[in-house]
Design an enzyme around this catalytic site. Structure first.
Site, PDB file in Angstrom:
ATOM      1  N   CYS A 154     -32.712 -14.262  40.146  1.00 23.84           N
ATOM      2  CA  CYS A 154     -33.297 -15.412  39.452  1.00 23.84           C
ATOM      3  C   CYS A 154     -34.560 -14.990  38.700  1.00 23.84           C
ATOM      4  CB  CYS A 154     -33.614 -16.529  40.449  1.00 23.84           C
ATOM      5  SG  CYS A 154     -34.188 -18.063  39.674  1.00 23.84           S
ATOM      6  N   CYS A 163     -43.407 -20.367  40.189  1.00 27.02           N
ATOM      7  CA  CYS A 163     -42.491 -21.473  39.950  1.00 27.02           C
ATOM      8  C   CYS A 163     -42.625 -22.517  41.067  1.00 27.02           C
ATOM      9  CB  CYS A 163     -41.061 -20.956  39.897  1.00 27.02           C
ATOM     10  SG  CYS A 163     -40.702 -19.930  38.460  1.00 27.02           S
ATOM     11  N   CYS A 184     -40.845 -22.118  44.451  1.00 29.96           N
ATOM     12  CA  CYS A 184     -41.171 -20.857  45.125  1.00 29.96           C
ATOM     13  C   CYS A 184     -42.656 -20.737  45.448  1.00 29.96           C
ATOM     14  CB  CYS A 184     -40.727 -19.676  44.274  1.00 29.96           C
ATOM     15  SG  CYS A 184     -38.943 -19.644  43.977  1.00 29.96           S
ATOM     16  N   CYS A 220     -42.002 -10.003  41.783  1.00 23.95           N
ATOM     17  CA  CYS A 220     -41.147 -10.673  40.804  1.00 23.95           C
ATOM     18  C   CYS A 220     -40.638  -9.719  39.751  1.00 23.95           C
ATOM     19  CB  CYS A 220     -41.890 -11.824  40.136  1.00 23.95           C
ATOM     20  SG  CYS A 220     -43.347 -11.318  39.224  1.00 23.95           S
TER      21      CYS A 220
HETATM   22  S1  SF4 Z   1     -40.165 -17.591  41.153  1.00 28.83           S
HETATM   23 FE1  SF4 Z   1     -38.357 -18.664  42.045  1.00 28.83          FE
HETATM   24  S2  SF4 Z   1     -37.588 -20.119  40.487  1.00 28.83           S
HETATM   25 FE2  SF4 Z   1     -39.054 -18.687  39.499  1.00 28.83          FE
HETATM   26  S3  SF4 Z   1     -37.791 -17.125  38.607  1.00 28.83           S
HETATM   27 FE3  SF4 Z   1     -38.385 -16.338  40.642  1.00 28.83          FE
HETATM   28  S4  SF4 Z   1     -36.826 -17.063  42.114  1.00 28.83           S
HETATM   29 FE4  SF4 Z   1     -36.524 -18.175  40.161  1.00 28.83          FE
END
Ligand code: SF4
Length: 238
Positions: free
Chosen positions: A110, A193, A196, A221
């Site tokens: 994601c 996000c 999260c 990330c």
């Molecule tokens: S922080 Fe969460 S919602 Fe945002 S891109 Fe990463 S996994 Fe996806």
């Protein structure tokens, strides 16, 4: 000159050098407190440095409100880079809207779709990019340089706030009446996000509210790569 004034002067000098020697250059803003310091310094000096943010499609309304606040305060837009619609649709159709809770792999995929791929597009064609990273945010950042090579993106990366403390950041924001994300006043020192990120309790690590369901070793990330490895943010400031 005060401690903060010295840091501001040093940071202004770095930004001016980037503008003079690394055009085109861009600043990747997450719209967090540190990023608002750099936004203020870049826009008030009218430096030829583009400012962009990754609009993942899952941000808090308070984070999106910062975009309007910048427009109102400075009369300037932050450029938004969004994920590829086809990639998001395919991920959601196959895995569900919130599959990032299911496994580290699902979460990283994601992040790859919503953050890493758009970041690559945002940086393409530039000579340098700028971040709001600070040494005090992270044990892995304890030797963070103001300027470093970024072979992963094929350009130079600048961290002008490397030696700023959290206190410097907030002293600057308040002294200059810079707009900032309202979530910072509600227990969110680190904001990603919406699904999260959670608020933290007093005494918790400042990153404890990010991907809180995962083991700390898997928290990253993919936006920052050191020696070919994704790096984890592990706070030493708390
Ligand atoms: S922080 Fe969460 S919602 Fe945002 S891109 Fe990463 S996994 Fe996806």
């Amino acid at each position: 000159m005060s401690d903060l004034a010295n840091r501001v002067a040093d940071t202004q000098a770095i930004l001016a050098r980037i503008a003079a020697e690394y055009t085109p250059a861009v600043f990747a803003s997450s719209l967090a407190a540190e990023d608002m310091v750099l936004t203020d310094l870049i826009l008030r000096a009218n430096l030829p440095i583009g400012i962009f943010s990754l609009e993942t499609g899952r941000l808090h309304k308070e984070t999106l409100a910062v975009l309007d606040a910048v427009k109102t305060h400075y009369g300037r837009d932050i450029i938004l880079f969004r994920p590829q619609t086809d990639a998001v649709d395919a991920y959601v159709a196959q895995n569900g809207l919130n599959a990032f809770y299911d496994s580290v792999e699902m979460r990283r995929e994601c992040c790859r779709i919503r953050k890493v791929e758009p970041l690559g597009r945002a940086l393409a064609g530039n000579k340098a990019w700028i971040t709001g990273q600070r040494r005090a945010q992270s044990a892995t950042r304890s030797d963070l340089s103001t300027q470093e090579d970024d072979p992963a993106h094929g350009m130079t990366k600048f961290n002008p706030l490397a030696d700023w403390t959290e206190e410097h950041v907030w002293e600057y924001l308040r002294a200059n009446q810079v707009p900032y994300n309202a979530l910072h006043d509600r227990g969110y020192p680190s904001i990603g996000c919406e699904p999260c990120t959670r608020a933290i309790e007093p005494g918790e690590d400042v990153r404890a509210g990010r991907w809180w369901w995962e083991h700390p070793d898997s928290k990253e990330c993919g936006l920052h790569v050191v020696d070919g490895k994704l790096i984890r943010i592990k706070s030493v400031a708390a």
